[in-house]
Design an enzyme around this catalytic site. Sequence first.
Site, PDB file in Angstrom:
ATOM      1  N   LYS A 292     -16.307  -0.339  53.365  1.00 39.00           N
ATOM      2  CA  LYS A 292     -17.264   0.431  54.159  1.00 39.00           C
ATOM      3  C   LYS A 292     -16.631   1.743  54.596  1.00 39.00           C
ATOM      4  O   LYS A 292     -15.707   1.773  55.408  1.00 39.00           O
ATOM      5  CB  LYS A 292     -17.686  -0.336  55.418  1.00 39.00           C
TER       6      LYS A 292
ATOM      7  N   VAL B 156     -12.235  -0.482  68.886  1.00 35.45           N
ATOM      8  CA  VAL B 156     -12.955  -1.243  67.860  1.00 35.45           C
ATOM      9  C   VAL B 156     -12.002  -2.246  67.198  1.00 35.45           C
ATOM     10  O   VAL B 156     -12.377  -3.385  66.903  1.00 35.45           O
ATOM     11  CB  VAL B 156     -13.613  -0.304  66.820  1.00 35.45           C
TER      12      VAL B 156
ATOM     13  N   GLU C  31      -4.829  -0.686  61.610  1.00 39.24           N
ATOM     14  CA  GLU C  31      -4.139   0.605  61.768  1.00 39.24           C
ATOM     15  C   GLU C  31      -4.943   1.378  62.799  1.00 39.24           C
ATOM     16  O   GLU C  31      -6.083   1.758  62.543  1.00 39.24           O
ATOM     17  CB  GLU C  31      -4.118   1.388  60.448  1.00 39.24           C
TER      18      GLU C  31
ATOM     19  N   CYS D 171      -4.015  10.057  63.007  1.00 38.69           N
ATOM     20  CA  CYS D 171      -3.453   9.029  63.885  1.00 38.69           C
ATOM     21  C   CYS D 171      -1.959   9.247  64.093  1.00 38.69           C
ATOM     22  O   CYS D 171      -1.399   8.780  65.073  1.00 38.69           O
ATOM     23  CB  CYS D 171      -3.730   7.653  63.320  1.00 38.69           C
TER      24      CYS D 171
ATOM     25  N   GLU E   6      -5.253   9.515  73.429  1.00 36.56           N
ATOM     26  CA  GLU E   6      -5.367  10.113  72.110  1.00 36.56           C
ATOM     27  C   GLU E   6      -6.549  11.074  72.123  1.00 36.56           C
ATOM     28  O   GLU E   6      -7.670  10.682  72.438  1.00 36.56           O
ATOM     29  CB  GLU E   6      -5.601   9.024  71.059  1.00 36.56           C
TER      30      GLU E   6
HETATM   31  P1  NAP Z   1     -13.897   3.905  64.929  1.00 36.61           P
HETATM   32  O1  NAP Z   1     -15.078   4.236  65.738  1.00 36.61           O
HETATM   33  O2  NAP Z   1     -13.024   2.804  65.369  1.00 36.61           O
HETATM   34  O3  NAP Z   1     -14.460   3.639  63.455  1.00 36.61           O
HETATM   35  C1  NAP Z   1     -13.656   3.288  62.375  1.00 36.61           C
HETATM   36  C2  NAP Z   1     -14.487   2.537  61.366  1.00 36.61           C
HETATM   37  O4  NAP Z   1     -14.923   1.310  61.950  1.00 36.61           O
HETATM   38  C3  NAP Z   1     -15.745   3.270  60.918  1.00 36.61           C
HETATM   39  O5  NAP Z   1     -15.997   2.962  59.565  1.00 36.61           O
HETATM   40  C4  NAP Z   1     -16.807   2.656  61.816  1.00 36.61           C
HETATM   41  O6  NAP Z   1     -18.102   2.724  61.279  1.00 36.61           O
HETATM   42  C5  NAP Z   1     -16.334   1.223  61.884  1.00 36.61           C
HETATM   43  N1  NAP Z   1     -16.827   0.484  63.050  1.00 36.61           N
HETATM   44  C6  NAP Z   1     -17.265   0.990  64.243  1.00 36.61           C
HETATM   45  N2  NAP Z   1     -17.638  -0.014  65.052  1.00 36.61           N
HETATM   46  C7  NAP Z   1     -17.455  -1.172  64.381  1.00 36.61           C
HETATM   47  C8  NAP Z   1     -17.664  -2.555  64.681  1.00 36.61           C
HETATM   48  N3  NAP Z   1     -18.123  -2.951  65.852  1.00 36.61           N
HETATM   49  N4  NAP Z   1     -17.349  -3.473  63.743  1.00 36.61           N
HETATM   50  C9  NAP Z   1     -16.859  -3.105  62.547  1.00 36.61           C
HETATM   51  N5  NAP Z   1     -16.651  -1.813  62.190  1.00 36.61           N
HETATM   52  C10 NAP Z   1     -16.927  -0.859  63.099  1.00 36.61           C
HETATM   53  O7  NAP Z   1     -12.912   5.117  64.720  1.00 36.61           O
HETATM   54  P2  NAP Z   1     -13.289   6.563  64.256  1.00 36.61           P
HETATM   55  O8  NAP Z   1     -13.969   7.182  65.423  1.00 36.61           O
HETATM   56  O9  NAP Z   1     -13.991   6.553  62.970  1.00 36.61           O
HETATM   57  O10 NAP Z   1     -11.818   7.167  63.958  1.00 36.61           O
HETATM   58  C11 NAP Z   1     -11.011   7.708  64.952  1.00 36.61           C
HETATM   59  C12 NAP Z   1      -9.974   6.697  65.431  1.00 36.61           C
HETATM   60  O11 NAP Z   1      -9.328   6.029  64.351  1.00 36.61           O
HETATM   61  C13 NAP Z   1      -8.864   7.333  66.198  1.00 36.61           C
HETATM   62  O12 NAP Z   1      -8.628   6.632  67.378  1.00 36.61           O
HETATM   63  C14 NAP Z   1      -7.645   7.244  65.271  1.00 36.61           C
HETATM   64  O13 NAP Z   1      -6.402   7.193  65.859  1.00 36.61           O
HETATM   65  C15 NAP Z   1      -7.905   6.008  64.531  1.00 36.61           C
HETATM   66  N6  NAP Z   1      -7.237   6.069  63.237  1.00 36.61           N
HETATM   67  C16 NAP Z   1      -6.089   5.360  63.009  1.00 36.61           C
HETATM   68  C17 NAP Z   1      -5.424   5.427  61.790  1.00 36.61           C
HETATM   69  C18 NAP Z   1      -4.185   4.648  61.482  1.00 36.61           C
HETATM   70  O14 NAP Z   1      -3.800   4.583  60.334  1.00 36.61           O
HETATM   71  N7  NAP Z   1      -3.513   4.054  62.432  1.00 36.61           N
HETATM   72  C19 NAP Z   1      -5.951   6.216  60.800  1.00 36.61           C
HETATM   73  C20 NAP Z   1      -7.108   6.917  61.052  1.00 36.61           C
HETATM   74  C21 NAP Z   1      -7.755   6.822  62.262  1.00 36.61           C
HETATM   75  P3  NAP Z   1     -19.108   3.937  61.717  1.00 36.61           P
HETATM   76  O15 NAP Z   1     -18.609   5.140  61.039  1.00 36.61           O
HETATM   77  O16 NAP Z   1     -20.420   3.518  61.214  1.00 36.61           O
HETATM   78  O17 NAP Z   1     -19.033   4.010  63.216  1.00 36.61           O
END
Ligand code: NAP
Length: 456
Positions: free
Chosen positions: A156, A213, A231, A265, A357
């Site tokens: 996804k 999440v 991650e 990240c 963050e």
């Molecule tokens: P997010 O809201 O956590 O979303 C990440 C993914 O999870 C998206 O595909 C999202 O879908 C999906 N998702 C959201 N709610 C969910 C649920 N209840 N159940 C299952 N899947 C769900 O994060 P983001 O806003 O896209 O990305 C920013 C964050 O990601 C930052 O905090 C960043 O640090 C972190 N990040 C970490 C890494 C790492 O490698 N450690 C890498 C990249 C990003 P939708 O798009 O439909 O909401």
Amino acid sequence: MTTTVFDVINPATEEIIQTVPLAGLAEVDAAIARAAAAYESWRAIAPADRSLLLRRFAAAVDADLENLAQLEVRNAGHTIVNARWEAGNVRDVLNYYSAAPERHFGKQIPVAGGVNVTFHEPLGVVGVIVPWNFPMPIAGWGFAPALAAGNTVVLKPAEVTPLTALRLGELALEAGIPDGVFQVIPGKGSIVGQRFVTHPAVRKVVFTGSTGVGKQIMAGCAEQVKRVTLELGGKSANIVFDDADLELAAAAAPGGAFDNAGQDCCARSRILVQRSAYDRFLELLEPAVLGLGVGDPADSTTAMGPLISAQQLKTVSSFVPDGAPVAFRGKAPEGPGFWFPPTVLTPDLDAPSFREEIFGPVVAVVPFDDEADAIRIANDTHYGLSGSIWTSKVDRALRVARAVESGNLSVNSHSSVRYSTPFGGFKQSGLGRELGPDALDAFTETKNVFISTNPA
Ligand code: NAP
Ligand code: MG
């Protein structure tokens, strides 16, 4: 049945570039069923043949590299230079793990009365949930080792950045990866992502995204003792000692904090500078930040593009209210697009901009007194993803690298990611490791088999 659709927007222009249908529950369940049906034959393919298919997939990505990169420029506002690297990373990760099927050795362990061997068995269907910040690499870090280990994959993408993932799905089919083995399912996290967690045929979830999440996913997976790799976020420290090459450290700091407009990240979003070098470092940092080329991501001289969305622009802006301790800030285009200038703050240690963050081009610089003080400030966070240490003393570099509670550190450099080395977080930055020689362990179960040589 009504199909919901999502308007994919170019974050540099705010124009709609494509409308993508979003999967509902019935479509996700159908895709998971196809993946489960494809699993037995995929795991049974001879190791050399599975390797060959992965190499063909890598070649298809390589042949489409410029198209993939241009898609990411339009969909995510990534600079073209970065986007080419990202597409190349998918190719390289596929090539790296294409060698795995023929080398995924078990052990023969000495025991009395027989022969004991271990096997690495694939898990079944693996669900990969990808965020919007690095749509291509993060997808590849999940699907390439998962497929190499003999699993089938449902992936996804983030709602706002589905285009390169959809293209990778097509390329897999063109390369001869059988139907159902690798499927890309655009949809909402709360529907498609959540279904990966609750569907019993999905045996593992690989999640990259926010810590909030990630915690929900881990809790949901507990219900079925489902395997999970997380991650998550970061607030990484870039520690600059007064014995470092300050010119080099200051020239490199904007790249460590503002690459991908800070939506990384691994961003070194806290710069800790030894007090005796603090003023000089800021003096050197200022021209490096003011000189950063912010603008059209399709231009190969651009260093930084826009933020991903209006929502992200709002979130990032909230960390820099009127009266914020701005030391200096760079330029950003006016007009349409989700632009935010690279910004340097000098906040207190308890300010939200120093603790949370931001995921945007905002970096906080603070002074420290000595090595112990630097380590204490660096570790005073529930995150632990990456970080950097700038020093000319090798003993200090090693002491501090061992003391910082973080999964990926670099000395006199800001590089975090190589496909051949492990990547992942300490503390609330994650669980498990991706990439590197051991990634297949996260996509297999160890099976132990004892064969008696003295059958009764
Ligand atoms: P997010 O809201 O956590 O979303 C990440 C993914 O999870 C998206 O595909 C999202 O879908 C999906 N998702 C959201 N709610 C969910 C649920 N209840 N159940 C299952 N899947 C769900 O994060 P983001 O806003 O896209 O990305 C920013 C964050 O990601 C930052 O905090 C960043 O640090 C972190 N990040 C970490 C890494 C790492 O490698 N450690 C890498 C990249 C990003 P939708 O798009 O439909 O909401
Ligand atoms: Mg989100």
